[in-house]
Design an enzyme around this catalytic site. Structure first.
Site, PDB file in Angstrom:
ATOM      1  N   CYS A  60      38.838  36.425  46.031  1.00 57.48           N
ATOM      2  CA  CYS A  60      38.662  37.877  46.120  1.00 57.48           C
ATOM      3  C   CYS A  60      38.139  38.447  44.809  1.00 57.48           C
ATOM      4  O   CYS A  60      37.531  39.519  44.785  1.00 57.48           O
ATOM      5  CB  CYS A  60      39.964  38.577  46.514  1.00 57.48           C
ATOM      6  SG  CYS A  60      41.355  38.274  45.407  1.00 57.48           S
ATOM      7  N   HIS A 268      46.078  40.361  45.036  1.00 57.41           N
ATOM      8  CA  HIS A 268      44.864  40.420  45.856  1.00 57.41           C
ATOM      9  C   HIS A 268      43.996  41.608  45.437  1.00 57.41           C
ATOM     10  O   HIS A 268      44.464  42.529  44.743  1.00 57.41           O
ATOM     11  CB  HIS A 268      45.270  40.542  47.330  1.00 57.41           C
ATOM     12  CG  HIS A 268      44.151  40.435  48.310  1.00 57.41           C
ATOM     13  ND1 HIS A 268      43.163  39.483  48.223  1.00 57.41           N
ATOM     14  CD2 HIS A 268      43.867  41.181  49.430  1.00 57.41           C
ATOM     15  CE1 HIS A 268      42.324  39.630  49.235  1.00 57.41           C
ATOM     16  NE2 HIS A 268      42.724  40.650  49.975  1.00 57.41           N
TER      17      HIS A 268
END
Length: 425
Positions: A60, A268
Site C-alpha cells: 500500500c 495500512h
C-alpha cells in the site's frame, strides 16, 4: 504461507548503485515471504475500474500514492456529475501512465535521464534472489517518459510491476540523493519483519522526498537538524498517528494542491478525495504567516514569546522597527504574560486573508484491500461531509477514519451512503 527464508539480495553485477538501493529497500537480507507480498502488478478492480487492488499487506506504500495520483488526473479532468468511474482497458492504461509519470518526475526533479529497472523475461513466480539477479537498467530521456510508459505498459501491470516501479523511482532519483534524504540508513524502506513501507518510502511516493518526517521544512530538535517536507504537495497526507500524538503533519501535506489525501492508520494506507477544489488552495500570505509562526513555536503550544515577535515580523517582511514592535507587543500581550497567541497574531495581521472551508462537501474513500471492503469488493464509498459549528470536538474511539480526518477538520461529521463506515485498516 511460504516458508520464511533470508539470504543476501543480488542484482546485476555491473550496477553497484542498484545493489546499494536494494539494501536500502530490504536491508542486508530479503525474506521470501515479505518479497512475495510485494510481488504484484498495478491491477484494477473488476468492481471499480479506476481503483487499484492490493492483494497482500505491505505494498500500500506504493499502491495508495499511485491511486491518489490516478484520482488527481480524474478530478482535474472530470466533474462529479460525469460518469467518472468508468474506464475501459486503454483508459486504465492512460490513468496508470499519467500517475506513474507524476510520481517519477517529481522524485527526480532536475534529472534529464531516467533509469528504468526491468526484467526481460515475462515470468510469474521467482525466488527473490532469482528476480534480483535478473534486473536490468534502461536509460530513457525524461521528455519521452510518458511515451515510454505507454509503450511498456506491461512494465506496470505484470507480476512484478510494483517492485519494478519502486526500484525505477529510487534508481532514477539516485543513491546520493536518497542517502541525503533518508534519516536513518539502518532502517530499511520495507520493514524486515512485517513488510510495510516506511514513512520515508510513503513520502517519496507522495512528494518525491524520501524524508522520514511529515512536518513543514527542516526543524532543529535537540541540536539535530531534521528534514521535513519542503513545499506544498500535489496530493496530501493525514494519519491516525497524529490523533494519537505520535507526530504532527504540516500544512504542506494537510493542504495539498489537489483535494486528495493518502490516509495512514497504524497498519495500512487508504485514500480520501473530493471533486470540491475549494477544500484546498495555493498557499496564501495567511498560510505562510501561520507556517512561519510555527517556526518560533517549536513545541506546538500555539503561542510564542514576545521576544520572538520582532524576528517573526522580519521574516514575514512586515514592519519591524523597535517602536512598532513594542506597540504590537503591548497590544497582543495585553495581560503582560510574555506570550503572543497565534489566533491573536493572525487576527491582527491577516484577518482578511483567512480562507474558509465549505460547510458541506462530498467525499469518496478508497481502500485497496478486498477484505476491508463490503462484500470483499474494492469500490469507492461516497459520503456527505458536514463541518459542524461547534467548539467541542466529538471523539469517537471506534471510528478511526473520523479521528484521522479531525487532525485537519476538527468538527467534521460524515454520513456515508448505505450507513457503511469505511475502514482505514
Amino acid at each position: 504461507m511460504a516458508e520464511t527464508t533470508a539470504t543476501e539480495s543480488k542484482t546485476a553485477p555491473d550496477d553497484k548503485e542498484l545493489e546499494e538501493i536494494l539494501k536500502l529497500t530490504w536491508g542486508q537480507q530479503v525474506r521470501q515471504d515479505i518479497f512475495q507480498r510485494w510481488t504484484q502488478g498495478f491491477c484494477f478492480s473488476d468492481d471499480e475500474p479506476t481503483a487499484l487492488v492490493q492483494f497482500e499487506g505491505g505494498p500500500c506504500a506504493v499502491l495508495a500514492p499511485m491511486q491518489a495520483y490516478i484520482v488527481k488526473y480524474i478530478v482535474n479532468n472530470k466533474s462529479i456529475d460525469d460518469d467518472w468511474k468508468k474506464a475501459e482497458f486503454e483508459e486504465q492504461n492512460h490513468l496508470l501512465c499519467k500517475a506513474a509519470c507524476d510520481i517519477l518526475c517529481q522524485a527526480t526533479d532536475g534529472c534529464d535521464i531516467l533509469k528504468f529497472v526491468h526484467i526481460d523475461d515475462k515470468v510469474v513466480c521467482l525466488e527473490h534472489s532469482q528476480f534480483h539477479s535478473m534486473l536490468k537498467i534502461e536509460l530513457v530521456n525524461k521528455d519521452s517518459i510518458e511515451t515510454f510508459f505507454n509503450d511498456h505498459i506491461s512494465f506496470l501491470r505484470d507480476t512484478f510491476g510494483v517492485l519494478l516501479f519502486l526500484y525505477t523511482v529510487m534508481r532514477s532519483k539516485g543513491l546520493v540523493k536518497l542517502k541525503e534524504e533518508i534519516c536513518d540508513l539502518d532502517v530499511s524502506l520495507i520493514d524486515k519483519e512485517f513488510g510495510y513501507g516506511s514513512q520515508s518510502l510513503i513520502n517519496m511516493m507522495i512528494t518525491g522526498q524520501a524524508v522520514s518526517n511529515v512536518f513543514n521544512n527542516d526543524q532543529i530538535v535537540a541540536g539535530l537538524k531534521l528534514q521535513g517536507i519542503e513545499k506544498q504537495s500535489e496530493v496530501g497526507f493525514m494519519t491516525l498517528l497524529e490523533h494519537l500524538r505520535y507526530c504532527q503533519v504540516g500544512t504542506y501535506l494537510k493542504n495539498p494542491c489537489n483535494p486528495i489525501w493518502v490516509l495512514g492508520s497504524d497498519t495500512h494506507l487508504t485514500v480520501l478525495f473530493s471533486f470540491d477544489q475549494n477544500l484546498v488552495s495555493k498557499e496564501t500570505q495567511a498560510d505562510i504567516a501561520r507556517r512561519t509562526f510555527k517556526l518560533f513555536d517549536q513545541d506546538g503550544n500555539n503561542f510564542i514569546s514576545t521576544q520572538h515577535l520582532k524576528p517573526l515580523l522580519e521574516k514575514l517582511d512586515l514592519v519591524s522597527d523597535d517602536e512598532y514592535v513594542n506597540l504590537m507587543s503591548t497590544k497582543l500581550d495585553s495581560e503582560g504574560l510574555g506570550i503572543i497567541l497565534m489566533p491573536s497574531f493572525m487576527e491582527e495581521f491577516f484577518s482578511e486573508q483567512e480562507t474558509r472551508t465549505p460547510d458541506v462537501f462530498v467525499v469518496f474513500h478508497y481502500n485497496g484491500q478486498p477484505r476491508s471492503n463490503s462484500n470483499s469488493k474494492v469500490t469507492y464509498l461516497e459520503g456527505n461531509a458536514i463541518i459542524q459549528e461547534s467548539d467541542v470536538i466529538c471523539i469517537s474511539e471506534d471510528n478511526n477514519l473520523q479521528s484521522c480526518l479531525q487532525s485537519k477538520w476538527p468538527y467534521i461529521e460524515i454520513q456515508w451512503k448505505g450507513n457503511v463506515t469505511p475502514s482505514i485498516n
